[in-house]
Design a protein around this motif. Structure first.
Motif, short mmCIF file in Angstrom:
data_model
loop_
_atom_site.label_atom_id
_atom_site.label_comp_id
_atom_site.label_asym_id
_atom_site.label_seq_id
_atom_site.Cartn_x
_atom_site.Cartn_y
_atom_site.Cartn_z
N SER A 98 0.94 -1.22 0.06
CA SER A 98 0.00 0.03 -0.09
C SER A 98 0.93 1.23 -0.11
O SER A 98 2.17 1.24 0.63
CB SER A 98 -0.90 0.13 1.39
N PRO A 99 0.23 2.15 -0.69
CA PRO A 99 1.17 3.67 -0.47
C PRO A 99 1.17 4.27 0.89
O PRO A 99 0.41 3.75 1.76
CB PRO A 99 0.25 4.55 -1.61
N GLY A 100 2.16 5.04 1.13
CA GLY A 100 2.42 5.58 2.37
C GLY A 100 3.42 5.26 3.06
O GLY A 100 3.77 4.06 3.32
N ASP A 101 4.54 6.03 3.54
CA ASP A 101 5.82 5.54 4.21
C ASP A 101 5.38 5.95 5.64
O ASP A 101 6.05 6.82 6.30
CB ASP A 101 6.67 6.49 3.46
N TYR A 102 4.80 4.87 6.34
CA TYR A 102 4.26 5.21 7.64
C TYR A 102 4.00 3.79 8.19
O TYR A 102 3.64 2.83 7.68
CB TYR A 102 3.40 6.35 7.80
N ASP A 103 3.73 3.65 9.62
CA ASP A 103 3.69 2.71 10.34
C ASP A 103 1.95 2.36 10.03
O ASP A 103 1.14 3.41 10.08
CB ASP A 103 3.69 2.66 11.59
N LYS A 104 1.59 1.29 9.44
CA LYS A 104 0.22 0.87 9.08
C LYS A 104 -0.44 -0.28 9.83
O LYS A 104 0.31 -1.22 10.69
CB LYS A 104 0.24 0.49 7.46
N ARG A 105 -1.78 -0.24 9.70
CA ARG A 105 -2.63 -1.34 10.31
C ARG A 105 -3.63 -1.55 9.30
O ARG A 105 -3.98 -0.66 8.39
CB ARG A 105 -3.46 -0.75 11.71
N VAL A 106 -4.33 -2.82 9.31
CA VAL A 106 -5.28 -3.12 8.36
C VAL A 106 -6.42 -3.79 8.99
O VAL A 106 -6.60 -4.17 10.38
CB VAL A 106 -4.98 -4.53 7.41
N LEU A 107 -7.62 -3.20 8.63
CA LEU A 107 -9.00 -4.05 8.85
C LEU A 107 -9.53 -4.50 7.90
O LEU A 107 -9.39 -4.10 6.62
CB LEU A 107 -9.91 -2.91 9.44
#
Ligand SMILES: Cc1ncc(COP(=O)(O)O)c(C=O)c1O
Length: 445
Positions: A98-107
């Motif tokens: 996924s795009p975005g250079d940051y810490d991610k979470r998913v639902l």
């Protein structure tokens, strides 16, 4: 009576109207790659990919094998209470692509619609703001939240309103036609003007939670934005503390030649949704976003008993692997370029073809009755679609007059040639009056 006719007759008796936009009498028996076979044995080239939910093609072995292996282990245990590895692997993979250079979470959810509803909840909760802005012509789904963000068809509003409060819509920065009947596209500044006026007069910017975009509007007519608009929009969002959300449900996962259609722009969404092709056609959607936004709500604010079903998770992992192993992002670009070499010429060759646009294998062919005024010709588009169907090619029209060219990414070059031959012949037949007597009553959006 043919087998198809029998199925369709019974379907009419039992399946309710709101669930299907009527097109052709095609009752599917099976499929492979970009080929569909109906119950009477007729073969078709699929240019619709089940509304872009079959990006890796029909019944691809890596995906069907993964599904079969998982159903024998266990079909489901709800992640609302317990853990399973397929979910973890998939969440990890989605964070990576996924795009975005940051810490991610998913639902996870079951349909694109519920994913977009999740975005509304998360954005409102995280920002503590009540309003949501999206675009005219957008299709975000069929649940009340996603419906409230959509603005594409009165049939999605009539008889069961009102929608949720606090939703506003602004013009999409269409690169082909301008706003309010303008034949020419407007400038970035003009396209932003209705939003800026909104912020000055009736929607306080500091009370807007998020702006939701479809980078390339799909059902709205495969529209491309004018250059620089989304970058300018993101700057505006940042200035006002508004989250930027992207609905990549139709345009994501290789459709435009990239994992995410966001890659075509210099923007970084705070939150993004995927669906459709994610699990190769099994029900599954995902919201991927900044960890602090995604973790802001507590359970059970956004969970579904059968969400992140391990069968769907395994199907999704196999689908994403297949995109990687078979280089399908590049294939989407290459095949898109290949068909565009021929299609782009149609704009000069045929009066009915006003525009050909898109990225990768997400292409729209805008059918017009008057090229100068870009007058939409939905009837002509439907006639072309029907002619194609009669010659073994499945294609539909969106926004009334735009042919939706979105085949599975695994379509072969031979099939592309054949589909283009049929499509071009249909356009020629339209122009020479051969389709005058086609009956298209009751079809389409
Ligand atoms: C851009 C976009 N968002 C959301 C949806 C809704 O997805 P679903 O029908 O899976 O709920 C669609 C479906 O066409 C779509 O094209």
């Amino acid at each position: 009576m043919s087998k198809s006719e029998k199925i369709i007759m019974e379907d009419n008796q039992y399946f309710a109207k709101p669930g299907r936009i009527p097109y052709y009498p095609l009752a599917i028996s099976h499929g492979y790659g970009a080929t569909l076979v109906d119950v009477d044995g007729n073969e078709y080239i699929d240019l619709l990919s089940s509304a872009s939910s079959q990006n890796v093609g029909h019944a691809p072995e890596p995906v069907t094998n993964a599904i079969k292996a998982q159903v024998d282990r266990f079909i489901h245990y709800t992640p609302a209470y317990m853990y399973h590895e397929p979910l973890v692997k998939l969440a990890k993979k989605l964070c990576a692509i996924s795009p975005g250079d940051y810490d991610k979470r998913v639902l996870f959810g079951l349909s694109g619609s519920d994913a977009n509803d999740g975005v509304i909840k998360l954005a409102k909760a995280y920002t503590g703001r009540p309003y949501v802005i999206s675009f005219v012509n957008a299709y975000h789904g069929s649940t009340y939240g996603s419906l409230s963000m959509s603005a594409i068809s009165l049939n999605m509003r009539k008889k069961y309103g009102p929608m949720l409060p606090g939703f506003y819509h602004i013009p999409y920065p269409d690169k082909y036609r301008g706003m309010y009947g303008n034949t020419e596209a407007n400038s970035v500044e003009s396209y932003l003007a209705p939003l800026k006026e909104m912020f000055e007069k009736y929607v306080p910017a500091e009370e807007v939670a998020c702006i939701m975009i479809e980078t390339f509007q799909g059902d709205g007519g495969l529209l491309e934005p004018v250059d620089g608009y989304f970058e300018a929009l993101q700057a505006l969002c940042k200035a006002h503390g508004i989250l930027l959300a992207v609905d990549d449900i139709q345009q994501g996962l290789g459709r435009t030649g990239e994992w995410s259609s966001v890659s075509h722009f210099d923007i970084e969404p705070d939150i993004i949704t995927f669906g459709k092709s994610l699990a190769g056609g099994l029900p599954m959607s995902a919201i991927v976003g900044r960890a602090e936004i995604m973790d802001y709500l507590d359970a059970p604010a956004h969970l579904f008993t059968t969400g992140a079903n391990p069968v769907s998770c395994e199907a999704a992992l196999a689908t994403l692997s297949m995109i990687e192993d078979q280089n399908l992002l590049q294939a989407s670009k290459d095949k898109g370029d290949y068909v565009r070499k021929r299609m782009d010429q149609w704009v000069n060759q045929y009066a009915a073809v006003g525009d050909v646009r898109g990225k990768g294998l997400s292409i729209g062919i805008d059918i017009v009755s008057d090229k100068l005024n870009k007058t939409r010709d939905a009837t002509a588009a439907l006639k072309i679609c029907n002619r194609c169907f009669d010659h073994g090619v499945v294609i539909i029209a969106v926004a009334g007059n735009v042919l939706r060219f979105q085949p599975p990414l695994v379509i072969t070059y031979e099939q592309l040639d054949q589909a283009l031959n049929v499509l071009e012949a249909a356009i020629q037949d339209l122009q020479s009056g051969k389709l005058d007597n086609y009956n298209i009553a009751g079809q389409g959006w």
